[in-house]
Design a protein around this motif. Structure first.
Motif, PDB file in Angstrom:
ATOM      1  N   LEU A  40      20.672   9.227  23.328  1.00  0.00           N
ATOM      2  CA  LEU A  40      21.216  10.495  22.829  1.00  0.00           C
ATOM      3  C   LEU A  40      22.737  10.460  22.791  1.00  0.00           C
ATOM      4  N   GLY A 102       8.179   9.739  27.578  1.00  0.00           N
ATOM      5  CA  GLY A 102       8.231  10.146  26.183  1.00  0.00           C
ATOM      6  C   GLY A 102       7.183   9.507  25.297  1.00  0.00           C
ATOM      7  N   TRP A 207      12.811  11.055  18.061  1.00  0.00           N
ATOM      8  CA  TRP A 207      13.528  12.186  18.667  1.00  0.00           C
ATOM      9  C   TRP A 207      12.706  12.771  19.821  1.00  0.00           C
ATOM     10  N   VAL A 208      11.392  12.816  19.671  1.00  0.00           N
ATOM     11  CA  VAL A 208      10.536  13.273  20.768  1.00  0.00           C
ATOM     12  C   VAL A 208      10.609  12.287  21.933  1.00  0.00           C
ATOM     13  N   LEU A 210      13.052  10.557  22.891  1.00  0.00           N
ATOM     14  CA  LEU A 210      14.331  10.649  23.596  1.00  0.00           C
ATOM     15  C   LEU A 210      14.431  11.877  24.503  1.00  0.00           C
ATOM     16  N   LEU A 211      13.567  12.857  24.306  1.00  0.00           N
ATOM     17  CA  LEU A 211      13.733  14.138  24.998  1.00  0.00           C
ATOM     18  C   LEU A 211      13.625  14.030  26.520  1.00  0.00           C
ATOM     19  N   CYS A 215      16.472  15.111  29.407  1.00  0.00           N
ATOM     20  CA  CYS A 215      16.230  16.054  30.509  1.00  0.00           C
ATOM     21  C   CYS A 215      16.562  15.423  31.863  1.00  0.00           C
ATOM     22  N   GLY A 233      11.061  17.355  31.101  1.00  0.00           N
ATOM     23  CA  GLY A 233      10.826  16.460  29.967  1.00  0.00           C
ATOM     24  C   GLY A 233       9.382  16.470  29.514  1.00  0.00           C
ATOM     25  N   ALA A 237       8.377  18.175  25.944  1.00  0.00           N
ATOM     26  CA  ALA A 237       7.875  17.236  24.939  1.00  0.00           C
ATOM     27  C   ALA A 237       6.426  17.507  24.558  1.00  0.00           C
ATOM     28  N   ALA A 258      16.238  17.842  21.557  1.00  0.00           N
ATOM     29  CA  ALA A 258      16.420  16.707  22.460  1.00  0.00           C
ATOM     30  C   ALA A 258      17.839  16.659  23.019  1.00  0.00           C
TER      31      ALA A 258
END
Length: 732
Positions: A40, A102, A207-208, A210-211, A215, A233, A237, A258
């Protein structure tokens, strides 16, 4: 599917490498806290840097500057002796944990692609946002942000003409809209040498992915403990509200979600003199969020302002550092901030707000089910005590965070603006805007709720008020055992929340036929036909909304192809045509054809290529597509919306008349008038479900002809009145 997974892994690796190069220059303690969010950090750097270079350079050229800057930062870190150790075992373990957390939810995001075993775009919902993002990212690969496409009325001979596929890019760059996500996608496409049509879905799933790492880093920066990062997270997610945005192809908001926890935490840490958070890095992350999803600004700004003002001490120093963060952020990416400001104060989305919201236009219990994931976001649901329980856990967690948490100012600022704003949007019946506000605020609310519960457990585990104070006691139990029991008990709603949300996400399309909304090999077969025929002698007639959008994008580089009838919704013009009859016609379902067998030179399930030099043929296609329905009937017929026009193409010898097959698809009794220019209209009385073959006289010659189809409904009948064109026949 393997290709899709490998593409997502490649994106994660490239962004991690870039982020790690930047983190090499910060203090080791801070780098280890931020390491799970290294991808990120790489995203934010790309967004900020490419907005700066985008004033004059395309992404392809701007990436050279980006790499040079990253190398300079790495060298600075080496010279300052900050890269040893670059990665320690605990931070590496937390980074791998963020990645592992993730992966399951990225796979949920990729479920439609897994069902079709393909990486190219699939639109499991009715949304068509992927068209927008693919068009804009394709344009930015080779053009600066300040270069707006110009789409002529017909193919141009200039060196760099615009084409209908550039229509979304015209809209995005003119309004203006945030383009940070598109810059990141374009960067990944340039580096990997891939097409955005192939990679759009894998990148959004990334992108999901990386979330959770974001967090974890946010929790570390806020000193909430890595446990908050792990749980937040997972909860964020897995939320159906997030995954539904993936299925709706809302790529920018998914990446914004994210980034948001990390940005909030980084700026708050930057306010503290002893946190060793460089103002430059905090400003970089803030610019990354603003350039990616500026719609977050009305919620993030008051949250950060409240975090500053509602502090117990050091207000003057914190205020000075906060101003420094803001000034550096604007200085690094002025174009991103300028565009965000224009976008936020501009009038946008008025027409879209006519759309209903699943979080407003439904019974309260259904809305509640959708918010906590007991039911799919777009489907109905029964009353559920489980939804009430999960909602109560979330609300209680938020209240605990506000009452007990060390960052209550941050939470109060966010909630104090977000909740009244969403309530006002609901009262004003601004459906689409209300939906989008809920979708980007709810993930942060879930983060706050997790922080609240973990804070309570932590306080119980160490006593009522710290060392020297009496322990919390319930009967024979002191605080630590209570904390252990509470922590174990909270795992139950956590597991239930994840389970019901994943189930609801997958069930949203489990019974749907995804194939019609998948950019499959039929599109690329058709493109090869066009290449073989020579794009300067090809016209395209594809009335189906989905097929037309993606056929136009697939043919984006074939600049001489003509489109007599296209939808202006995305492409900003209704026709891209000289008005002449080309030799080759690429036609889609919904176009009616009567031709000698040799005329159809190629065909598949979606498209046919006609060579009008190989025999006699007549083509009837919807024209002026705003007056035609976006979909087709099962029999291949296209339907008007009140009065409309049909384009008739004919070869020499095809005759001076055609027969159109018409019917009233909804069973409404209509009188219909059909006429070509210069000819008396032909009228059919009481058109109904039973198809009628109606002869239509055409002018002499072989020029394309526009035929008027005009319904005449009984007095008092409520429209729109529809006519289905389901066939055409030559009349000798």
């Amino acid at each position: 599917m393997l290709t899709t997974v490998l593409l997502a892994a490649a994106a994660w690796g490239l962004l991690s490498l870039l982020g790690l190069m930047l983190l090499a220059a910060v203090a080791p303690e801070l780098r280890h806290a931020l390491l799970p969010a290294a991808p990120l950090v790489g995203v934010a750097f790309l967004v900020a840097a490419l907005h700066a270079t985008g004033l004059i350079l395309s992404v392809r050229r701007g990436l050279v500057v980006v790499v040079l800057l990253a190398v300079v930062v790495l060298v600075v870190g080496v010279r300052r002796g900050r890269v040893r150790p670059l990665v320690d075992r605990p931070s590496a373990a937390w980074s791998l944990a963020g990645l592992a957390l993730g992966i399951p939810f990225a796979l949920v995001a990729l479920a439609p692609s897994a069902i079709l075993d393909a990486s190219r775009v699939v639109s499991p919902s009715a949304s068509n946002d992927a068209v927008w993002y693919v068009s804009v990212s394709s344009w930015l690969e080779d053009h600066p942000i300040t270069d707006v496409p110009a789409i002529p009325l017909a193919p141009a001979e200039s060196a760099d003409p615009g084409v209908p596929a550039d229509g979304p890019a015209v809209s995005a760059l003119t309004f203006p809209l945030r383009v940070g996500q598109e810059l990141v996608q374009a960067s990944l496409n340039v580096v990997t040498g891939t097409s955005p049509i192939t990679t759009f879905t894998p990148w959004v799933a990334t992108w999901v992915l990386l979330l959770p790492g974001g967090c974890l880093a946010a929790a570390a920066l806020l000193r909430l403990g890595r446990g908050v990062g792990v749980l937040a997270g997972v909860v964020m997610a897995s939320s159906v509200v997030l995954v539904q945005q993936v299925y709706n192809q809302n790529a920018a908001s998914v990446l914004g979600i994210a980034l948001a926890p990390l940005v909030l935490a980084a700026v708050v840490a930057g306010l503290e003199r002893d946190r060793r958070m460089p103002l430059l890095l905090a400003g970089l992350l803030l610019s990354g969020l603003v350039g990616t999803y500026s719609e977050y600004a009305p919620f993030i700004a008051p949250a950060l302002a409240a975090a500053l003002l509602l502090r117990r001490s050091g207000l003057g120093v914190a205020a000075a550092r906060g101003v420094g963060v803001l000034l550096l952020a604007v200085a690094m990416a002025p174009l991103a901030w300028y565009r965000a400001l224009q976008g936020l104060i501009g009038v946008r989305g008025g027409a879209a707000d006519a759309f209903p919201s699943p979080f407003r236009d439904a019974p309260l219990y259904v809305v509640l089910n959708r918010l906590v994931g007991v039911g799919p976001a777009e489907a109905g649901a029964e009353r559920s005590w489980l939804a009430i329980l999960l909602a109560a856990v979330v609300v209680a967690g938020v209240l605990l965070a506000v009452a007990l948490g060390p960052h209550r100012g941050l939470w109060i600022g966010l909630l104090g603006v977000a909740l009244p704003f969403i309530a006002w949007l609901s009262i004003q019946r601004l459906g689409y805007t209300q939906r989008r506000a809920v979708e980007i605020v709810l993930p942060l609310v879930l983060f706050i709720a997790v922080a609240g519960w973990v804070t309570l457990v932590a306080r119980l585990s160490r006593g009522a008020g710290g060392e020297g104070r009496r322990q919390v006691r319930v009967g024979r139990w002191t605080g630590a055992p209570i904390a252990l029991v509470l922590a174990a008990a909270l795992l139950v709603p956590l597991v239930v929340f994840v389970g019901v949300n994943v189930r609801s996400s997958l069930s949203a399309f489990a019974r749907a036929d995804l194939a019609p909304r998948h950019v499959d090999s039929d599109f690329f077969d058709a493109r090869q036909w066009v290449i073989d025929a020579g794009d300067e002698d090809v016209s395209v007639l594809v009335p189906s909304f989905f097929d037309q959008q993606w056929m136009t994008l697939v043919l984006r580089d074939d600049e001489q192809v003509e489109y007599p009838a296209i939808r202006p919704d995305y492409f900003r013009t209704e026709s891209f045509w000289t008005g002449e009859a080309d030799r080759f016609w690429l036609v889609g379902n919904g176009v009616q054809v009567d031709a000698d067998p040799d005329v159809v030179v190629h065909s598949n399930a979606r498209f046919r290529l006609l060579d009008l030099s190989r025999g006699e043929a007549v083509i009837a296609a919807p024209y002026g597509l705003t007056h035609w329905d976006t979909g087709l009937w099962g029999d291949g017929g296209a339907t008007t919306v009140d009065a409309a026009q049909a384009l008739v193409i004919r070869t020499p010898g095809a005759g001076s008349a055609v027969t159109l097959r018409l019917r009233s698809p909804l069973g409404e009794s209509l009188d219909v008038s059909v006429a070509a220019p210069g000819a008396a209209p032909t009228v059919v009385d009481d058109l109904s479900l039973q198809p009628v073959d109606l002869p239509v006289a055409l002018p002499a010659g072989t020029e394309p002809v526009l035929v008027d189809l005009v319904p005449q409904a009984p007095v008092g009948a409520v429209g729109p009145h529809r006519i289905e064109m389901a066939g055409v026949q030559r009349v000798p």
